[in-house]
Design a protein around this motif. Sequence first.
Motif, short mmCIF file in Angstrom:
data_model
loop_
_atom_site.label_atom_id
_atom_site.label_comp_id
_atom_site.label_asym_id
_atom_site.label_seq_id
_atom_site.Cartn_x
_atom_site.Cartn_y
_atom_site.Cartn_z
N SER A 31 29.32 -49.94 -17.81
CA SER A 31 30.00 -49.74 -19.16
C SER A 31 30.67 -48.38 -18.81
O SER A 31 31.84 -48.10 -19.11
CB SER A 31 29.32 -49.85 -20.17
OG SER A 31 28.70 -50.89 -20.48
N GLU A 32 30.17 -47.58 -18.09
CA GLU A 32 30.79 -46.01 -17.58
C GLU A 32 31.94 -46.10 -16.83
O GLU A 32 32.77 -45.44 -16.88
CB GLU A 32 29.57 -45.11 -17.23
CG GLU A 32 28.71 -44.71 -18.35
CD GLU A 32 27.22 -44.07 -17.80
OE1 GLU A 32 27.33 -43.96 -16.43
OE2 GLU A 32 26.58 -43.52 -18.21
N CYS A 80 33.96 -48.54 -16.72
CA CYS A 80 35.33 -49.17 -17.17
C CYS A 80 35.65 -48.70 -18.69
O CYS A 80 36.72 -48.95 -19.05
CB CYS A 80 35.26 -50.56 -17.52
SG CYS A 80 33.98 -51.36 -18.47
N ASN A 81 34.74 -47.89 -19.23
CA ASN A 81 35.00 -47.40 -20.37
C ASN A 81 34.91 -48.52 -21.56
O ASN A 81 35.76 -48.30 -22.26
CB ASN A 81 36.03 -46.35 -20.65
CG ASN A 81 36.03 -45.50 -21.99
OD1 ASN A 81 34.86 -45.27 -22.31
ND2 ASN A 81 37.06 -45.25 -22.48
N CYS A 82 34.29 -49.58 -21.22
CA CYS A 82 34.29 -50.83 -22.06
C CYS A 82 32.84 -51.28 -21.97
O CYS A 82 31.79 -50.63 -21.45
CB CYS A 82 34.97 -51.64 -21.61
SG CYS A 82 34.53 -52.19 -19.75
N GLN A 83 32.61 -52.51 -22.61
CA GLN A 83 31.16 -53.22 -22.51
C GLN A 83 31.13 -53.85 -21.02
O GLN A 83 31.95 -54.24 -20.42
CB GLN A 83 31.07 -54.32 -23.39
CG GLN A 83 29.58 -55.00 -23.37
CD GLN A 83 29.50 -55.90 -24.46
OE1 GLN A 83 29.37 -55.70 -25.68
NE2 GLN A 83 29.47 -57.24 -24.29
N GLY A 84 29.94 -53.27 -20.47
CA GLY A 84 29.80 -53.58 -18.99
C GLY A 84 29.23 -54.84 -18.68
O GLY A 84 28.75 -55.21 -17.42
N ARG A 135 31.88 -56.31 -14.14
CA ARG A 135 30.52 -57.10 -14.62
C ARG A 135 30.17 -58.20 -13.79
O ARG A 135 28.96 -58.68 -13.91
CB ARG A 135 31.15 -57.75 -15.95
CG ARG A 135 31.73 -56.91 -17.11
CD ARG A 135 32.21 -57.47 -18.25
NE ARG A 135 33.61 -58.15 -17.74
CZ ARG A 135 34.10 -58.82 -18.62
NH1 ARG A 135 34.02 -59.07 -19.63
NH2 ARG A 135 35.31 -59.40 -18.07
N TYR A 169 29.30 -59.33 -19.70
CA TYR A 169 29.93 -60.57 -20.45
C TYR A 169 29.14 -60.86 -21.66
O TYR A 169 27.91 -60.81 -21.80
CB TYR A 169 30.06 -61.71 -19.51
CG TYR A 169 30.81 -61.76 -18.13
CD1 TYR A 169 32.26 -61.76 -18.29
CD2 TYR A 169 30.17 -61.47 -17.19
CE1 TYR A 169 32.91 -61.60 -17.22
CE2 TYR A 169 31.02 -61.32 -15.95
CZ TYR A 169 32.58 -61.47 -16.21
OH TYR A 169 33.24 -61.19 -14.92
N ASP A 203 36.66 -56.71 -11.60
CA ASP A 203 35.72 -56.73 -12.64
C ASP A 203 34.37 -56.21 -12.55
O ASP A 203 33.59 -56.71 -11.74
CB ASP A 203 35.51 -58.27 -12.99
CG ASP A 203 35.37 -58.49 -14.42
OD1 ASP A 203 34.10 -57.68 -15.06
OD2 ASP A 203 35.52 -59.60 -15.04
#
Length: 173
Positions: A138-139, A141-145, A53, A147, A51
């Motif tokens: 974020s870069e 996982c190409n998602c919000q990095g 994050r 919680y 994870d």
Amino acid sequence: VGSFFNWLFGTTEGTTSRVRISNIKVGVCKNGDLPPESICGSTDDRRQSSDVRQGRIGGCTGWLISEDVFVQAGHCGTPSTSARLHFTFERRSAPTRDQYAVDVSTYRGIDNGVGKDWGVGRLLPNAVTGKLPGVAQSEKCNCQGWYNLGSVPDTTRGNTIRITGYGTASVNS
């Protein structure tokens, strides 16, 4: 994030923060229980997390809750100016591009036992990339990095939490 700090530090009149635990399941996992994602019973069946994050800070875990704010257990102590949050899945120090210094002037925390064991602070941009940790994560996982913190539910019935962390580590950070 500013409103989060106001809420957390009680700068808004009449606000409080809390986590209420009404039920803890302890013992040996049995068939039909949720699949264990931590130690349950005498078998260490933990799984390595990837994870992005969360990271290591000293022997503790830090969790990103915005682009530059992290939380940790208060018993981990107040970070020094040399402390770094390492975003790595290895048992060694993260590369410099994955380390973030704590802005110690923003750190607040307490270590007063159950329910009063928390720390929160801001992280500085990376010394090599200039990016905030949430942007860099974020870069990856190409998602919000980080919680998202949700609101306190009206009922605890049916809510399950998962606790993740590094525990002790041999990395001096």
